[in-house]
Design an enzyme around this catalytic site. Structure first.
Site, PDB file in Angstrom:
ATOM      1  N   ASP A  96       0.852  -1.188   0.000  1.00 43.01           N
ATOM      2  CA  ASP A  96       0.000   0.000   0.000  1.00 43.01           C
ATOM      3  C   ASP A  96       0.894   1.247   0.000  1.00 43.01           C
ATOM      4  O   ASP A  96       1.886   1.302   0.719  1.00 43.01           O
ATOM      5  CB  ASP A  96      -0.910  -0.017   1.243  1.00 43.01           C
ATOM      6  CG  ASP A  96      -2.065   0.956   1.123  1.00 43.01           C
ATOM      7  OD1 ASP A  96      -3.224   0.496   1.055  1.00 43.01           O
ATOM      8  OD2 ASP A  96      -1.816   2.188   1.086  1.00 43.01           O
ATOM      9  N   ILE A  97       0.543   2.242  -0.802  1.00 38.79           N
ATOM     10  CA  ILE A  97       1.363   3.466  -0.842  1.00 38.79           C
ATOM     11  C   ILE A  97       1.267   4.284   0.438  1.00 38.79           C
ATOM     12  O   ILE A  97       2.141   5.106   0.692  1.00 38.79           O
ATOM     13  CB  ILE A  97       1.040   4.437  -2.018  1.00 38.79           C
ATOM     14  CG1 ILE A  97      -0.427   4.489  -2.339  1.00 38.79           C
ATOM     15  CG2 ILE A  97       1.898   4.203  -3.211  1.00 38.79           C
ATOM     16  CD1 ILE A  97      -0.780   5.653  -3.253  1.00 38.79           C
TER      17      ILE A  97
ATOM     18  N   ASN B  34     -12.853  -3.476   2.638  1.00 34.19           N
ATOM     19  CA  ASN B  34     -13.798  -2.363   2.782  1.00 34.19           C
ATOM     20  C   ASN B  34     -14.793  -2.363   1.628  1.00 34.19           C
ATOM     21  O   ASN B  34     -14.423  -2.593   0.476  1.00 34.19           O
ATOM     22  CB  ASN B  34     -13.037  -1.034   2.796  1.00 34.19           C
ATOM     23  CG  ASN B  34     -12.174  -0.884   4.040  1.00 34.19           C
ATOM     24  OD1 ASN B  34     -12.590  -1.247   5.139  1.00 34.19           O
ATOM     25  ND2 ASN B  34     -10.975  -0.359   3.882  1.00 34.19           N
TER      26      ASN B  34
ATOM     27  N   VAL C  45     -10.978   2.799  -3.478  1.00 32.59           N
ATOM     28  CA  VAL C  45     -10.629   2.232  -4.780  1.00 32.59           C
ATOM     29  C   VAL C  45     -11.650   1.139  -5.087  1.00 32.59           C
ATOM     30  O   VAL C  45     -11.781   0.166  -4.325  1.00 32.59           O
ATOM     31  CB  VAL C  45      -9.195   1.655  -4.792  1.00 32.59           C
ATOM     32  CG1 VAL C  45      -8.894   1.017  -6.145  1.00 32.59           C
ATOM     33  CG2 VAL C  45      -8.173   2.753  -4.487  1.00 32.59           C
TER      34      VAL C  45
ATOM     35  N   HIS D 210     -10.368  -5.379  -3.038  1.00 32.38           N
ATOM     36  CA  HIS D 210      -9.016  -5.654  -2.538  1.00 32.38           C
ATOM     37  C   HIS D 210      -9.068  -6.050  -1.082  1.00 32.38           C
ATOM     38  O   HIS D 210      -9.930  -5.587  -0.335  1.00 32.38           O
ATOM     39  CB  HIS D 210      -8.105  -4.437  -2.730  1.00 32.38           C
ATOM     40  CG  HIS D 210      -8.680  -3.154  -2.206  1.00 32.38           C
ATOM     41  ND1 HIS D 210      -9.612  -2.414  -2.921  1.00 32.38           N
ATOM     42  CD2 HIS D 210      -8.499  -2.501  -1.044  1.00 32.38           C
ATOM     43  CE1 HIS D 210      -9.953  -1.347  -2.208  1.00 32.38           C
ATOM     44  NE2 HIS D 210      -9.304  -1.384  -1.059  1.00 32.38           N
ATOM     45  N   MET D 211      -8.124  -6.868  -0.691  1.00 28.54           N
ATOM     46  CA  MET D 211      -7.978  -7.294   0.692  1.00 28.54           C
ATOM     47  C   MET D 211      -6.727  -6.620   1.252  1.00 28.54           C
ATOM     48  O   MET D 211      -5.656  -6.725   0.668  1.00 28.54           O
ATOM     49  CB  MET D 211      -7.839  -8.820   0.733  1.00 28.54           C
ATOM     50  CG  MET D 211      -7.607  -9.399   2.102  1.00 28.54           C
ATOM     51  SD  MET D 211      -7.430 -11.205   1.987  1.00 28.54           S
ATOM     52  CE  MET D 211      -9.136 -11.714   1.938  1.00 28.54           C
ATOM     53  N   HIS D 212      -6.897  -5.914   2.382  1.00 23.54           N
ATOM     54  CA  HIS D 212      -5.733  -5.348   3.075  1.00 23.54           C
ATOM     55  C   HIS D 212      -5.150  -6.425   3.984  1.00 23.54           C
ATOM     56  O   HIS D 212      -5.901  -7.055   4.753  1.00 23.54           O
ATOM     57  CB  HIS D 212      -6.154  -4.179   3.979  1.00 23.54           C
ATOM     58  CG  HIS D 212      -6.691  -2.981   3.262  1.00 23.54           C
ATOM     59  ND1 HIS D 212      -5.975  -1.817   3.093  1.00 23.54           N
ATOM     60  CD2 HIS D 212      -7.906  -2.751   2.689  1.00 23.54           C
ATOM     61  CE1 HIS D 212      -6.723  -0.925   2.450  1.00 23.54           C
ATOM     62  NE2 HIS D 212      -7.896  -1.460   2.194  1.00 23.54           N
TER      63      HIS D 212
HETATM   64  P1  5GP Z   1      -9.743   1.254   0.531  1.00 23.35           P
HETATM   65  O1  5GP Z   1      -9.953   2.424   1.442  1.00 23.35           O
HETATM   66  O2  5GP Z   1     -10.425   1.440  -0.806  1.00 23.35           O
HETATM   67  O3  5GP Z   1     -10.070  -0.060   1.182  1.00 23.35           O
HETATM   68  O4  5GP Z   1      -8.179   1.191   0.297  1.00 23.35           O
HETATM   69  C1  5GP Z   1      -7.531   1.632  -0.837  1.00 23.35           C
HETATM   70  C2  5GP Z   1      -6.047   1.589  -0.514  1.00 23.35           C
HETATM   71  O5  5GP Z   1      -5.334   1.698  -1.720  1.00 23.35           O
HETATM   72  C3  5GP Z   1      -5.574   2.725   0.389  1.00 23.35           C
HETATM   73  O6  5GP Z   1      -4.996   2.183   1.569  1.00 23.35           O
HETATM   74  C4  5GP Z   1      -4.563   3.467  -0.482  1.00 23.35           C
HETATM   75  O7  5GP Z   1      -3.454   3.926   0.262  1.00 23.35           O
HETATM   76  C5  5GP Z   1      -4.170   2.440  -1.511  1.00 23.35           C
HETATM   77  N1  5GP Z   1      -3.827   2.966  -2.811  1.00 23.35           N
HETATM   78  C6  5GP Z   1      -4.562   3.861  -3.547  1.00 23.35           C
HETATM   79  N2  5GP Z   1      -3.958   4.097  -4.718  1.00 23.35           N
HETATM   80  C7  5GP Z   1      -2.831   3.329  -4.732  1.00 23.35           C
HETATM   81  C8  5GP Z   1      -1.786   3.150  -5.698  1.00 23.35           C
HETATM   82  O8  5GP Z   1      -1.785   3.734  -6.781  1.00 23.35           O
HETATM   83  N3  5GP Z   1      -0.793   2.297  -5.373  1.00 23.35           N
HETATM   84  C9  5GP Z   1      -0.772   1.614  -4.177  1.00 23.35           C
HETATM   85  N4  5GP Z   1       0.273   0.795  -3.965  1.00 23.35           N
HETATM   86  N5  5GP Z   1      -1.737   1.760  -3.247  1.00 23.35           N
HETATM   87  C10 5GP Z   1      -2.748   2.609  -3.523  1.00 23.35           C
END
Ligand code: 5GP
Ligand code: ZN
Length: 115
Positions: free
Chosen positions: A31-32, A88, A97, A101-103
């Site tokens: 994650d970035i 989420n 996003v 996706h799974m964190h």
């Molecule tokens: P969400 O809140 O949708 O569950 O999590 C999306 C995650 O994607 C966030 O933790 C965010 O930091 C990460 N993220 C968003 N754009 C990018 C990207 O371009 N590259 C990477 N590696 N992570 C991303």
């Protein structure tokens, strides 16, 4: 492949990310904006918007997300210490996003619940 989707692009190798695992069904990358020492996103290579759009034909890839999580946790050295898997969905969970996706979060003791 949704051409406007950043996770589709990463899975296709068309956008850069720190990849940690890849097989024919899923891709995983750091994650970035990590919230813990280990924070990895595991995504189906095929575009699925969220759990709300998942269907029976996605059953195998959804299972693969968990199997990949276990492998990556071992690879990262956090399997024994423990970790959290989060998916989420939509606004109340803060999904930003819209490619499922799974964190995989770990590397330190985690508070629960978060948020
Ligand atoms: P969400 O809140 O949708 O569950 O999590 C999306 C995650 O994607 C966030 O933790 C965010 O930091 C990460 N993220 C968003 N754009 C990018 C990207 O371009 N590259 C990477 N590696 N992570 C991303
Ligand atoms: Zn996508």
């Amino acid at each position: 492949m949704e051409s406007a989707c950043i996770f589709c692009k990463i899975a296709a190798g068309e956008a850069s990310a720190a990849l940690v695992y890849q097989d024919e069904q899923v891709t995983a990358f750091r994650d970035i904006h990590p919230v813990a020492p280990t924070h990895i996103l595991i995504v189906p290579r095929r575009h699925i918007v969220s759990v709300n759009q998942a269907s029976a034909e996605d059953e195998a890839v959804l299972g693969r997300l968990f199997l990949a999580a276990g492998k990556i946790a071992a690879q990262e050295g956090i399997a024994l210490g423990g970790y959290r898997l989060i998916v989420n969905t939509n606004a109340h969970a803060g999904q930003t996003v819209f490619h499922l996706h799974m964190h995989l979060i770990g590397g330190q003791p985690l508070r629960y619940p978060m948020g």
